[in-house]
Enzyme design. Structure first.
Site, PDB file in Angstrom:
ATOM      1  N   HIS A 187       0.831 -30.842 -14.619  1.00  0.00           N
ATOM      2  CA  HIS A 187       1.438 -30.428 -15.968  1.00  0.00           C
ATOM      3  C   HIS A 187       0.544 -29.919 -16.764  1.00  0.00           C
ATOM      4  CE1 HIS A 187       4.456 -30.156 -18.802  1.00  0.00           C
ATOM      5  NE2 HIS A 187       5.071 -31.091 -18.747  1.00  0.00           N
ATOM      6  N   HIS A 190       3.520 -27.557 -22.510  1.00  0.00           N
ATOM      7  CA  HIS A 190       4.473 -28.385 -23.548  1.00  0.00           C
ATOM      8  C   HIS A 190       3.726 -28.998 -24.378  1.00  0.00           C
ATOM      9  CE1 HIS A 190       7.653 -26.032 -21.622  1.00  0.00           C
ATOM     10  NE2 HIS A 190       7.893 -26.822 -20.725  1.00  0.00           N
ATOM     11  N   TYR A 192       1.306 -31.201 -23.860  1.00  0.00           N
ATOM     12  CA  TYR A 192       0.775 -32.455 -23.416  1.00  0.00           C
ATOM     13  C   TYR A 192      -0.882 -32.423 -23.219  1.00  0.00           C
ATOM     14  CZ  TYR A 192       5.619 -33.613 -23.047  1.00  0.00           C
ATOM     15  OH  TYR A 192       7.146 -33.767 -23.577  1.00  0.00           O
TER      16      TYR A 192
END
Length: 380
Positions: A187, A190, A192
């Site tokens: 990931h 977004h 993070y």
């Protein structure tokens, strides 16, 4: 005259992704559902109700990406999100993965660290969240439009600490394979932790992880390299949102960032790049920026997955025009467990209920969305 052959919609055509033979191109996007509670606070243990949830959304030859899953006890920023750093978590994932495999699906685990999108209440011993920076996030309204999330001032990671975070991703990838997953989705989107390093609106470092584009992407690529070396190149994908500004994570040159990452990832030969369109809300008409990801699509040599507000027709168009190899669906797949079948038949879609996205109830808005056949039987 014979009966004319039925045209197969582009989304329903088969696709070979590395060693995985997919029967269609509709991917279950990773979606946080906040239902991984345990006996103690912040146990972050996947629960048995996830077996039905993922099995419902599995079709033979379909690709599913599990909800964002924490790589360590410092990775958390939301209540009841799953982890994969403890033995208990690994064991809890096994029957969920088995249920997907029993129906012929391919299942990837999304590896996640929230970085500064957290507060001391989620951190071990009440420590400050870690990040590329010590700049704080402003409070954010939650999806219900009423409650507000508060974020604690983060602690800037020291240069010498960064290899440990990279190692957390490596160990989490190994744990994912032990749990039975077919691969991992890193990931990097977004706002993070990985995105906090890549984006120049956040990263204000002066060491080898800050400043130039190459330096800001170093952390992401070190994680990719470590994960590839641990579990093999044919099991690794990454999610990126170069155009996104979620959680105050914008960049002054998003296309340059996306292109640099696409080209750099080719050096590792990873399986796929999963990229978010430059919009965070569903767009009912045309894409806000048509073909905005095309330069990255052309640059990246592996499987290219797009996500972000797609519906059936623009998903078919993306495949037909070779804009993407696969299209990931979030909210539509959440509300329509048999989404590929509905796309195949041109059937009407259930409407999703936003108010149930993050509630702890293991049934409502989770496994009770109806199938085309008025049964929630997932046996076939």
């Amino acid at each position: 005259m014979g009966t004319p052959e039925k045209t197969i919609p582009p989304l329903l055509t088969p696709y070979k992704m590395g060693k995985f033979q997919l029967s269609h191109r509709v991917v279950l996007a990773p979606m946080t559902r906040q239902k991984s509670y345990g006996q103690k606070a912040y146990a972050n243990v996947p629960q048995p109700h996830a077996i039905l949830y993922y099995a419902q959304r599995t079709s033979k030859g379909g690709l599913l990406i599990a909800e964002a899953t924490g790589v360590s006890d410092t990775a958390q920023g939301y209540p009841d999100t799953p982890g994969i750093w403890t033995k208990e978590q690994v064991e809890a994932w096994k029957p969920i993965v088995d249920a997907v495999h029993a129906k012929g699906g391919t299942f990837f685990c999304q590896l996640w660290h929230v970085g500064r999108v957290s507060n001391t209440g989620f951190q071990p011993n009440g420590q400050a969240p870690i990040s590329s920076t010590d700049k704080s996030l402003a409070p954010k309204k939650l999806s219900n439009g009423i409650d507000e999330a508060e974020f604690s001032p983060p602690r800037r990671l020291k240069t010498k600490e960064i290899p440990q975070i990279v190692n957390d991703f490596r160990i989490a990838a190994r744990n994912a394979i032990e749990a039975g997953f077919d691969g991992v989705d890193i990931h990097g989107a977004h706002g993070y932790l990985i995105d906090q390093f890549m984006k120049d609106h956040v990263n204000d470092r002066t060491d080898e992880y800050g400043g130039t584009l190459e330096n800001r992407c170093r952390f992401a690529l070190e994680i990719v390299e470590a994960v590839v070396n641990e579990i093999g190149v044919d099991r690794v994908g990454i999610r990126l949102s170069p155009f996104g500004s979620y959680m105050e994570s914008g960049d002054s040159d998003p296309e340059g960032l996306g292109l640099y990452m696409a080209e750099s990832l080719n050096k590792y030969g990873i399986l796929y790049c999963h990229m978010v369109e430059p919009r965070m809300k569903l767009v009912r008409e045309k894409l806000e920026t048509p073909h905005s990801l095309l330069p990255m699509r052309k640059a990246f040599k592996g499987t290219f997955i797009v996500v972000g507000g797609y519906e059936r027709e623009d998903g078919n168009k993306a495949i037909a025009e070779n804009y993407a190899d696969l299209v990931a669906y979030g909210r539509l797949f959440l509300a329509n467990p048999d989404l590929p079948r509905r796309f195949e038949l041109g059937a009407p879609l259930n409407k999703y209920d936003r108010e149930t996205f993050y509630i702890s109830d293991p049934v409502r808005g989770y496994v009770d969305y109806p199938f085309l056949e008025s049964s929630t039987d997932v046996s076939s």
